[in-house]
Design a protein around this motif. Structure first.
Motif, mmCIF file in Angstrom:
data_model
loop_
_atom_site.group_PDB
_atom_site.id
_atom_site.type_symbol
_atom_site.label_atom_id
_atom_site.label_comp_id
_atom_site.label_asym_id
_atom_site.label_seq_id
_atom_site.Cartn_x
_atom_site.Cartn_y
_atom_site.Cartn_z
ATOM 1 N N GLU A 55 -59.528 30.622 0.754
ATOM 2 C CA GLU A 55 -59.671 31.763 0.130
ATOM 3 C C GLU A 55 -58.648 31.564 -1.018
ATOM 4 O O GLU A 55 -59.032 32.126 -2.086
ATOM 5 N N ALA A 56 -57.436 31.274 -0.448
ATOM 6 C CA ALA A 56 -56.293 31.470 -1.485
ATOM 7 C C ALA A 56 -56.597 30.649 -2.677
ATOM 8 O O ALA A 56 -56.365 30.999 -3.611
ATOM 9 N N ALA A 73 -49.869 28.599 -1.493
ATOM 10 C CA ALA A 73 -50.018 28.923 -0.256
ATOM 11 C C ALA A 73 -49.883 27.881 0.525
ATOM 12 O O ALA A 73 -49.995 26.728 0.367
ATOM 13 N N GLY A 74 -49.265 28.140 1.945
ATOM 14 C CA GLY A 74 -49.147 27.028 2.985
ATOM 15 C C GLY A 74 -49.066 27.707 4.174
ATOM 16 O O GLY A 74 -49.487 28.913 4.356
ATOM 17 N N GLU A 75 -48.519 26.971 5.054
ATOM 18 C CA GLU A 75 -48.469 27.314 6.434
ATOM 19 C C GLU A 75 -47.233 26.982 6.905
ATOM 20 O O GLU A 75 -46.490 25.811 6.766
ATOM 21 N N ALA A 76 -46.419 27.748 7.585
ATOM 22 C CA ALA A 76 -45.039 27.754 8.320
ATOM 23 C C ALA A 76 -45.072 28.195 9.645
ATOM 24 O O ALA A 76 -45.208 29.568 9.837
ATOM 25 N N ILE A 80 -49.359 31.696 7.776
ATOM 26 C CA ILE A 80 -49.842 31.349 6.502
ATOM 27 C C ILE A 80 -48.828 32.315 5.569
ATOM 28 O O ILE A 80 -48.524 33.524 5.933
ATOM 29 N N TYR A 81 -48.644 31.658 4.553
ATOM 30 C CA TYR A 81 -47.834 32.354 3.580
ATOM 31 C C TYR A 81 -48.469 32.280 2.144
ATOM 32 O O TYR A 81 -49.040 31.172 1.846
ATOM 33 N N LEU A 82 -48.462 33.311 1.438
ATOM 34 C CA LEU A 82 -49.034 33.386 0.082
ATOM 35 C C LEU A 82 -47.794 33.706 -1.067
ATOM 36 O O LEU A 82 -47.035 34.706 -0.618
ATOM 37 N N VAL A 83 -47.847 33.020 -1.998
ATOM 38 C CA VAL A 83 -46.687 33.155 -3.097
ATOM 39 C C VAL A 83 -47.390 33.810 -4.173
ATOM 40 O O VAL A 83 -48.387 33.140 -4.963
ATOM 41 N N PHE A 84 -47.066 34.837 -4.739
ATOM 42 C CA PHE A 84 -47.514 35.554 -5.817
ATOM 43 C C PHE A 84 -46.425 35.740 -6.887
ATOM 44 O O PHE A 84 -45.283 35.315 -6.393
ATOM 45 N N GLU A 85 -46.991 36.114 -8.223
ATOM 46 C CA GLU A 85 -46.178 36.669 -9.117
ATOM 47 C C GLU A 85 -45.392 37.832 -8.626
ATOM 48 O O GLU A 85 -46.044 38.690 -8.077
#
Length: 326
Positions: A55-56, A73-76, A80-85
């Motif tokens: 979805e990301a 977006a990634g996985e750690a 899950i982590y999402l990087v936004f403005e």
């Protein structure tokens, strides 16, 4: 708290949701501040993580000035982590807590860019599913930016007996509460609730618990308080968006949905009546439509022709430090 997620440095916590945390971060590679949302669930679920990542990726393709873009977006460590403005400012929920009820002209000025953003997403077959004031950010210029398209509802759903639902109960559409049906019209209903809140200075529906709120949304017709001074045209459009029946008198397959929706609204509001069905802001032909408002010369508010016609002259979120759910 770990000092890094991937290559991103974490500088401070900005807010928390039921299952997520938002941080102010820094991208050393591009030398810019960013916002990072981490998603943590009690049970590791690789399938759910893959759904969120998919979805990301889809949402990251949206390009619109009133949508907060996803950069990465990634996985750690299984999360899950999402990087936004990152855009400094307030979210709409905080703004309304400080300002109280807004004038119709001010409310419409905020609502129009929000509808533009939602319509753009609908044209890409993306439904927000959790449209609410805390997911609408106001940058330093007061420009609304909508965030968390298609993602927030899965991430920050309640953790109690309402687990089978996704999203925020106070902004759920009746058809979702009763039948778990989600469509573009669910976002229309949520947008109506947000407009109601801006005009009334309070949530459209309040209750002692989430079940009472959901019951009222599914079974009661909503009405603005007398203190909200709106004319028949704006009131008619608002009540049309808040109709409990999601069925739309204007079919999305209509050859001219923009004109038909406008005419339908005008006919209903000209008699001071409330619109009974909720308009669609999505057209299967690939065009997004929504009622557009503008102030008239005498400062009253009315609906105007949608942008298929020649426009008439008008008179003269970015993540920030806030709670991610309201």
């Amino acid at each position: 708290m770990s000092k890094k997620i991937g290559r991103f440095e974490l500088r401070k916590e900005l807010g928390r949701g039921a299952q997520s945390t938002v941080y102010l971060g820094f991208d050393p590679q591009l030398q810019r501040e960013i916002a990072i949302k981490t998603v943590h669930v009690s049970r590791a679920d690789p399938t759910q993580n893959q759904v969120l990542l998919d979805e990301a990726r889809t949402v990251s393709k949206l390009r619109h000035p009133n949508i907060v873009p996803i950069f990465e977006a990634g996985e750690a460590d299984g999360d899950i982590y999402l990087v936004f403005e990152y855009v400094p400012g307030k979210n709409l929920a905080e703004f309304l807590r400080d300002s109280g009820a807004l004038s119709p002209v001010k409310a419409i000025g905020i609502m129009r860019p929000i509808l533009d953003a939602v319509a753009h997403a609908h044209a890409q077959s993306i439904i927000h599913r959790d449209l609410k004031p805390s997911n609408i950010l106001l940058d330093e210029n007061g420009t609304p930016r909508v965030m968390d398209f298609g993602i927030a509802a899965r991430v920050d759903s309640p953790s109690d007996d309402t687990q089978e639902y996704s999203g925020t109960p106070a902004y759920m559409a009746p058809e979702y509460i009763e039948n778990r049906q989600t469509s573009e019209r669910s976002d229309v209903f949520a947008a109506g609730l947000i407009l109601f809140e801006m005009l009334a200075g309070r949530r459209a529906v309040e209750g002692n618990n989430v079940f009472q709120v959901m019951h009222r949304l599914a079974n009661e017709n909503l009405k603005l308080p007398a203190s909200a001074a709106v004319d028949d045209a704006l009131g008619g459009i608002l009540y049309k968006a808040l109709a409990r029946d999601p069925g739309c008198a204007i079919s999305p397959q209509n050859s001219s949905p923009r004109r038909s929706i406008t005419i339908s609204i005008r006919k209903r509001t000209a008699k001071g009546g409330k619109a009974r069905s909720r308009p669609s802001i999505f057209c299967s032909a690939g065009c997004a439509t929504r009622a557009i408002f503008r102030p008239s010369r005498n400062r009253s508010v009315r609906s105007t022709r949608l942008p298929t016609a020649r426009p008439r002259a008008s008179p003269s979120s970015p993540i920030r430090s806030s709670r991610t759910s309201r």
